[in-house]
Design a protein around this motif. Sequence first.
Motif, PDB file in Angstrom:
ATOM      1  N   ALA A 243     -24.357 -23.145  -7.252  1.00 36.01           N
ATOM      2  CA  ALA A 243     -23.519 -23.894  -8.194  1.00 36.01           C
ATOM      3  C   ALA A 243     -24.186 -25.135  -8.790  1.00 36.01           C
ATOM      4  O   ALA A 243     -24.023 -25.383  -9.990  1.00 36.01           O
ATOM      5  CB  ALA A 243     -22.186 -24.267  -7.545  1.00 36.01           C
ATOM      6  N   PRO A 244     -24.928 -25.928  -8.034  1.00 33.18           N
ATOM      7  CA  PRO A 244     -25.458 -27.167  -8.631  1.00 33.18           C
ATOM      8  C   PRO A 244     -26.337 -26.960  -9.865  1.00 33.18           C
ATOM      9  O   PRO A 244     -26.371 -27.819 -10.737  1.00 33.18           O
ATOM     10  CB  PRO A 244     -26.256 -27.790  -7.482  1.00 33.18           C
ATOM     11  CG  PRO A 244     -25.548 -27.323  -6.256  1.00 33.18           C
ATOM     12  CD  PRO A 244     -25.154 -25.903  -6.586  1.00 33.18           C
ATOM     13  N   SER A 245     -27.029 -25.838  -9.964  1.00 29.84           N
ATOM     14  CA  SER A 245     -27.890 -25.621 -11.136  1.00 29.84           C
ATOM     15  C   SER A 245     -27.547 -24.349 -11.895  1.00 29.84           C
ATOM     16  O   SER A 245     -28.188 -24.026 -12.891  1.00 29.84           O
ATOM     17  CB  SER A 245     -29.355 -25.573 -10.708  1.00 29.84           C
ATOM     18  OG  SER A 245     -29.592 -24.477  -9.844  1.00 29.84           O
ATOM     19  N   ASN A 246     -26.549 -23.628 -11.440  1.00 26.15           N
ATOM     20  CA  ASN A 246     -26.287 -22.298 -11.977  1.00 26.15           C
ATOM     21  C   ASN A 246     -24.801 -22.076 -12.248  1.00 26.15           C
ATOM     22  O   ASN A 246     -24.375 -20.950 -12.430  1.00 26.15           O
ATOM     23  CB  ASN A 246     -26.781 -21.280 -10.938  1.00 26.15           C
ATOM     24  CG  ASN A 246     -27.256 -20.003 -11.543  1.00 26.15           C
ATOM     25  OD1 ASN A 246     -27.256 -19.825 -12.750  1.00 26.15           O
ATOM     26  ND2 ASN A 246     -27.662 -19.075 -10.700  1.00 26.15           N
ATOM     27  N   ARG A 247     -24.018 -23.158 -12.272  1.00 24.32           N
ATOM     28  CA  ARG A 247     -22.563 -23.075 -12.364  1.00 24.32           C
ATOM     29  C   ARG A 247     -22.080 -22.408 -13.649  1.00 24.32           C
ATOM     30  O   ARG A 247     -21.189 -21.575 -13.628  1.00 24.32           O
ATOM     31  CB  ARG A 247     -21.996 -24.495 -12.220  1.00 24.32           C
ATOM     32  CG  ARG A 247     -20.537 -24.619 -12.107  1.00 24.32           C
ATOM     33  CD  ARG A 247     -20.088 -26.022 -11.671  1.00 24.32           C
ATOM     34  NE  ARG A 247     -20.769 -27.142 -12.320  1.00 24.32           N
ATOM     35  CZ  ARG A 247     -21.770 -27.852 -11.780  1.00 24.32           C
ATOM     36  NH1 ARG A 247     -22.225 -27.554 -10.589  1.00 24.32           N
ATOM     37  NH2 ARG A 247     -22.321 -28.841 -12.428  1.00 24.32           N
ATOM     38  N   THR A 248     -22.622 -22.820 -14.777  1.00 24.86           N
ATOM     39  CA  THR A 248     -22.219 -22.271 -16.079  1.00 24.86           C
ATOM     40  C   THR A 248     -23.487 -21.995 -16.892  1.00 24.86           C
ATOM     41  O   THR A 248     -24.568 -22.488 -16.546  1.00 24.86           O
ATOM     42  CB  THR A 248     -21.351 -23.281 -16.866  1.00 24.86           C
ATOM     43  OG1 THR A 248     -22.159 -24.408 -17.222  1.00 24.86           O
ATOM     44  CG2 THR A 248     -20.141 -23.744 -16.075  1.00 24.86           C
ATOM     45  N   PRO A 249     -23.360 -21.250 -17.977  1.00 23.45           N
ATOM     46  CA  PRO A 249     -24.536 -21.080 -18.848  1.00 23.45           C
ATOM     47  C   PRO A 249     -25.066 -22.434 -19.364  1.00 23.45           C
ATOM     48  O   PRO A 249     -26.275 -22.614 -19.504  1.00 23.45           O
ATOM     49  CB  PRO A 249     -24.015 -20.219 -19.999  1.00 23.45           C
ATOM     50  CG  PRO A 249     -22.882 -19.450 -19.404  1.00 23.45           C
ATOM     51  CD  PRO A 249     -22.246 -20.393 -18.405  1.00 23.45           C
TER      52      PRO A 249
END
Length: 146
Positions: free
Chosen positions: A112-118
């Motif tokens: 989540a910290p670097s890959n949460r949303t596009p």
Amino acid sequence: MKLLPSLAAGFTGAVALTILHETVRHLRPHDAPRMDVLGERGLRKLLGLADAPQPDESTAYVATMAGDILSNGLYYTLVGSGKHSLRRGVLLGAAAGVGGVLLPGPLGLGEAPSNRTPQTQAMTVAWYTLGGLVAGAVAQALRRGK
């Protein structure tokens, strides 16, 4: 590669990257990359493996920021001080950004910290690329200034 100009360029890129991360995470808390969280998780994981005491939240944050600047500064030092430092900075920065999106999950640090949303993914890659670009530009300026 001349060591002092390379170090100056690398650490300037790392400081620029850290300032950008820290500023935007306060302005866009829902989708800004949280590399500070990844760093704290990594620190706590390493300390746990070493059976070392866990630091309080404030100490962990300061240690993470120092570790980020040190590790990113040394990484961006690879930009060097030669003729193609700007291109190397962009390529090294982009590679670091892609790694920042792809590696935390397999390393057990969470995604989540670097890959949460596009948008989070794009910002991660763009910001590390910008850090490399700053390092390359500083290296180029130092080379021309001699």
